[in-house]
Design a protein around this motif. Structure first.
Motif, short mmCIF file in Angstrom:
data_model
loop_
_atom_site.label_atom_id
_atom_site.label_comp_id
_atom_site.label_asym_id
_atom_site.label_seq_id
_atom_site.Cartn_x
_atom_site.Cartn_y
_atom_site.Cartn_z
N TYR A 94 0.73 -1.38 0.00
CA TYR A 94 -0.12 -0.11 -0.05
C TYR A 94 0.84 1.28 0.14
N PRO A 95 1.52 1.56 -1.16
CA PRO A 95 2.42 2.85 -1.21
C PRO A 95 1.63 4.26 -1.27
N ASP A 96 0.15 4.02 -1.16
CA ASP A 96 -0.56 5.29 -0.99
C ASP A 96 -1.17 5.29 0.24
N PHE A 97 -0.68 4.77 1.19
CA PHE A 97 -1.24 4.93 2.64
C PHE A 97 -1.56 6.19 3.06
N PRO A 98 -2.83 6.39 3.75
CA PRO A 98 -3.61 5.69 4.40
C PRO A 98 -4.64 5.05 3.92
N ILE A 99 -4.68 5.14 2.28
CA ILE A 99 -5.84 4.48 1.40
C ILE A 99 -5.16 3.60 0.50
N VAL A 100 -6.01 2.81 -0.16
CA VAL A 100 -5.59 1.98 -1.38
C VAL A 100 -6.52 2.66 -2.30
N PHE A 111 -10.56 6.51 -10.22
CA PHE A 111 -10.17 5.68 -8.83
C PHE A 111 -11.13 5.74 -7.96
N VAL A 112 -11.47 4.67 -7.00
CA VAL A 112 -12.15 4.64 -5.80
C VAL A 112 -11.19 4.71 -4.64
N GLN A 113 -11.24 5.25 -3.74
CA GLN A 113 -10.21 5.36 -2.63
C GLN A 113 -10.89 4.50 -1.23
N ALA A 135 -7.23 -4.87 -5.94
CA ALA A 135 -8.53 -4.51 -6.21
C ALA A 135 -9.54 -5.43 -5.42
N GLU A 136 -9.11 -6.78 -5.24
CA GLU A 136 -9.64 -7.92 -4.48
C GLU A 136 -9.57 -7.65 -2.96
#
Length: 345
Positions: A94-100, A111-113, A135-136
């Protein structure tokens, strides 16, 4: 005087208000603690990645760090070698922490966060081990939070491949429901439904399946998903002085609609849709109130031809879906062997 206060409506409403305030505060505190812990673990994992990359350190540095942290924090078990490796994997995943961020279906630009702090660390490390597709994983994070699943329940849903089944029932919702209702209904119904918990072979009548579904109503409601409230089995309705019985009737508290479920032990037949359509009309006239949305039908069959289903639903103005269900195969084989052996005696 105190008894009068306790029984008064004002006190009951006020005490419920205070209770909800406390529960909300406790939930918010727990969410913040979880978010802070995930942030710490992500930072540790990210730092391990950076140092290994900068200095060409191998995996042994994690063993060294774990030993040092154990001496510095002897009362904490959160910094073991295994957990530090999970932190590294968590940060890498998860490089985009705090979201995926997950692309919307059929779109590369939208994109959905999904916030990662919706579930606990132990949920996360289980997902990392079991689910490789981002995504899963995002799907299970969102569903776990929405349905308040424990880690074990979440893993059962992963094992049953809920991600691939969700929203897959054939339906006519776009043509029969308003957009806000259609999108929600599509996400709720799946294909196939997994009835492994019944421990049955395929050689059974639908009446036997119905009985066991109600006996195991907790498992059945879990498989159906959040929002389903059981109304009745073999629910009797009268139309023109003739009594008919609906296999299973539910009310969906999110859709605000009755859901008629008809169960068939064999292959889909076009005439089943006509009967389901009839039951939907009957419920609309006998039970539905102005506060309820349109009644929805769900036909569950052991197998189906998608082309036959599409033809059967074409032109209908009642919202309905058709899906299959699966029974546990290992148990099926064992029961079939017992049946065969008993016939030879």
């Amino acid at each position: 005087m105190s008894d009068e206060i306790i029984k008064s409506r004002d006190y009951i409403d006020w005490s419920a208000f205070i209770f909800n305030k406390i529960k909300h505060a406790q939930t918010q505190t727990a969410l913040k603690v979880n978010a802070d812990m995930l942030a710490l673990y992500w930072e540790i994992g990210n730092s391990i990645i950076e140092k290994q990359h900068q200095n060409s350190w191998g995996s042994k540095v994690i063993d060294l760090l774990a030993a040092d942290l154990a001496r510095s924090f002897p009362d904490s078990r959160g910094f073991s070698v295994r957990n530090l490796k999970y932190m590294r994997a968590f940060s890498e995943a998860y490089p985009d922490f705090p979201i995926v961020q997950v692309p919307l279906a059929q779109s590369e630009n939208q994109f959905v966060q999904v916030p990662l702090a919706q579930i606990t660390w132990y949920h996360h490390i289980s997902l990392l081990a079991k689910v490789k597709n981002v995504a899963e994983r995002a799907f299970y994070i969102a569903e776990t939070s929405k349905n308040e699943w424990s880690r074990d329940v979440m893993l059962l849903q992963v094992q049953s491949n809920l991600y691939s089944r969700s929203g897959k029932a054939l339906h006519n919702f776009e043509q029969t429901l308003p957009e806000y209702q259609s999108d929600l209904a599509k996400s709720i119904f799946k294909d196939p439904y997994n009835f492994d918990f019944l421990m049955l072979s395929a050689k059974v009548k639908e009446i036997e399946i119905e009985k066991l579904l109600i006996q195991k109503i907790t498992d059945f409601l879990l498989e159906l998903g959040k929002g389903f409230a059981f109304v009745g089995r073999q629910y009797a309705i009268e139309v023109d002085n003739t009594e008919y019985k609906i296999d299973l009737l539910f009310y969906h508290t999110i859709l605000h609609a009755y859901v008629v479920i008809e169960l068939k032990a064999g292959e889909f037949m076009p005439e089943y849709v006509s009967k389901l359509n009839f039951y939907i009309s009957a419920i609309d006239d006998s039970l539905k109130t102005p506060a309820d949305e349109r009644t929805i039908g769900l036909l569950l069959c052991a197998s189906k031809s998608n082309i036959k289903v599409e033809y059967a639903m074409r032109g209908l103005d009642k919202p309905l879906g058709v899906a299959t269900y699966q029974l546990e195969q290992l148990v099926k084989e064992n029961i079939d062997k017992l049946i065969d052996n008993s016939g030879q005696e």
